[in-house]
Design a protein around this motif. Structure first.
Motif, PDB file in Angstrom:
ATOM      1  N   GLY A 110      32.859  45.442  40.198  1.00 44.83           N
ATOM      2  CA  GLY A 110      33.924  46.397  39.940  1.00 44.83           C
ATOM      3  C   GLY A 110      35.128  45.848  39.214  1.00 44.83           C
ATOM      4  N   ALA A 161      34.366  50.631  44.044  1.00 45.30           N
ATOM      5  CA  ALA A 161      33.342  50.450  43.014  1.00 45.30           C
ATOM      6  C   ALA A 161      33.926  49.930  41.711  1.00 45.30           C
ATOM      7  N   VAL A 162      35.164  50.335  41.386  1.00 47.73           N
ATOM      8  CA  VAL A 162      35.871  49.853  40.201  1.00 47.73           C
ATOM      9  C   VAL A 162      37.276  49.479  40.637  1.00 47.73           C
ATOM     10  N   GLY A 166      29.477  48.428  38.595  1.00 50.36           N
ATOM     11  CA  GLY A 166      30.414  49.541  38.460  1.00 50.36           C
ATOM     12  C   GLY A 166      30.479  50.131  37.070  1.00 50.36           C
TER      13      GLY A 166
END
Length: 516
Positions: free
Chosen positions: A216, A8-9, A31
């Motif tokens: 992300g 997500a990141v 994100g």
């Protein structure tokens, strides 16, 4: 930050200097809130560290707050049955030294600390303009004042860095301007501010620097002028063009001011129902308003969809697009306004009866049944139908549209890729033989190749005469397919026109990036 196999990141390096206001923007699923949750200890980062004033912070929220970082939330998280003053006092707990026994015995030290906390809380209420409502229950405050109260509670922990997650979501223009002034006043007190916000004008007016997250990763960082002019940012918000776009090759923004003014006038005509053709609309929406509690998400929009058309609603996060579709399909009740489908009013009609009338909804996030097979998911799409032979023909039609589904018909839907799940969600919606198919973000989270496949399928459905109302984050692809388009911004339709007109209209870019 990873969730199972989903990152997500990814490798984000980010700095906020003392006394700065920094904006963090990005399209759906970029994100941003996950990043905030990592900064504040709600999530334990898979890799990397968060440092404040040179000290690495442990991923525990109360220790992060004690160190000097406070936050508000995307959705209001006040204690509804506590007073305004009590909510702010809750934010003081990391700055008081009195423990359990001191509180039980209520000795002189405790009373002194309690007086000091109350004095500080009242100072903050004076600062945000709510001192006169100190004894009101938080739930009874207007929405904009609840947002202010949440900021005051965060400030009660005496932060050096304040994180604001969508502080103007659901606010009217006057409340938004007041919040802008409040953020400047917070900065003037020496508190740095990092904010996530989908109102681009708000972000660019406030921020010393703006960073853009996409899937992300940090795409670009710089001043408002630099970020607004960056073609990568424009592409991230407007998307890449669909390869089947008949208007490709024309430059974006190459239209005259006369053409742009025509698009603006069309928006006014749609809102006022002037200049309508003689064709009877399959769907008519008039002055639709929808609220979540005190938050008005859709603010009196009007538009229509004629039989055989593809009409698209585009706009940034929080514009009200998904709320509009959910209201049309009966999942949300409108506050006011009129919805007519095939000449029949939909206000108050249950969702399953709306499906029976011929309106199908493929929702954002796909919402397939992961433990059922592909074939079983498709069969559920026809749950109101009794014609077994027709159902089998339509299942085969879904397999013809999406051959990969036919090859894997006995496979559990949860094992499919994201793009294949989107195909299944669309196929399931078609199983009710809808007169109008609503698609909500069909390309979200898909690879460029898979996005092209989904858009090619929508183009094929269009050629077959299927009427489609499309919400899509990839504005270029959506407008290339659409007969008509409407640009939404914070609950309003701000621009309308043909898909091709809007595709090459500089005003669309300005609406996305908050330019005047």
């Amino acid at each position: 930050m990873r969730f199972g196999g989903l990152t997500a990141v990814r490798s984000v390096d980010f700095t906020v200097n003392a006394g700065e206001i920094v904006g963090l923007i990005g399209p759906n699923g970029a994100g941003k809130t996950t990043f905030f949750n990592c900064l504040t200890g709600l999530y334990v980062p898979t890799e990397g560290t968060v440092s404040y004033k040179g000290t690495v912070l442990p991923p525990k929220p109360h220790l992060v707050t004690k160190a000097g970082i406070a936050r508000t939330f995307q959705n209001i998280r006040l204690f509804a049955n506590m007073t305004v003053l009590e909510n702010v006092l809750v934010g003081r707990h990391t700055r008081t030294k009195e423990g359990l026994w001191s509180a039980l015995l209520r000795g002189p030290g405790f009373k002194k600390a309690e007086r000091a906390s109350e004095e500080r809380a009242m100072e903050l209420l004076e600062f945000i303009g709510l001192a006169h409502k100190r004894d009101h229950l938080a739930r009874n405050l207007p929405y904009g004042e609840q947002r202010k109260l949440e900021i005051a509670r965060a400030m009660a922990s005496e932060p050096g860095l304040l994180l604001l997650d969508e502080p103007t979501a659901g606010m009217n223009p006057q409340e938004t301007r007041a919040t802008e002034e409040l953020v400047f006043a917070i900065r003037d007190k020496g508190i740095a501010v990092l904010l996530i916000e989908h109102d681009m004008r708000f972000v660019f007016n406030l921020s010393d620097r703006v960073a853009v997250l996409v899937q992300g990763e940090k795409l670009v960082e710089g001043t408002s002028d630099v970020v607004q002019a960056d073609e990568r940012v424009i592409a991230a918000y407007l998307g890449e063009p669909f390869e089947g776009d008949p208007g490709r090759g024309r430059s974006r923004g190459g239209r005259s001011s006369r053409s742009r003014s025509r698009s603006r006038r069309r928006a006014q005509h749609h809102q006022q129902h002037q200049g309508r053709s003689q064709v009877t609309a399959l769907l008519e929406v008039e002055d639709l308003r929808v609220s979540y509690g005190k938050i008005e998400a859709v603010k009196g929009i009007s538009f229509s969809v004629d039989a055989g058309q593809v009409v698209t609603l585009i706009g940034t996060n929080g514009a009200g697009k998904t709320t509009t579709l959910r209201t049309l399909s009966g999942l949300l009740k409108p506050t006011s306004g009129k919805i007519l489908f095939d000449g029949k009013p939909l206000n108050g009609v249950p969702a399953h009866k709306i499906v029976a009338l011929g309106l199908a909804h493929s929702p954002e996030g796909r919402r397939i049944f992961p433990r059922l097979t592909i074939a079983e998911n498709l069969q559920l799409g026809a749950f109101l139908r009794k014609d077994k032979e027709g159902i089998e023909k339509d299942i085969q039609r879904a397999y013809d549209l999406f051959p990969i589904l036919g090859e894997r018909r006995k496979q559990a839907a949860g094992t499919l890729s994201g793009g294949e799940q989107q195909m299944l969600a669309m196929g399931r919606a078609l199983m009710s033989r809808p007169k109008l198919l609503m698609l909500d973000e069909p390309s979200m989270g898909l690879s460029p190749i898979m996005m092209q496949k989904i858009m090619a399928t929508i183009s094929e459905l269009k050629s077959q005469g299927t009427t489609i109302l499309l919400v899509e984050q990839n504005a270029q692809a959506a407008l290339s397919l659409a007969d008509q388009g409407h640009v939404m911004e914070v609950g309003n339709v701000v621009l309308s026109g043909t898909g091709q007109d809007l595709l090459h209209d500089e005003s669309v870019r300005k609406a996305y990036l908050g330019e005047d």
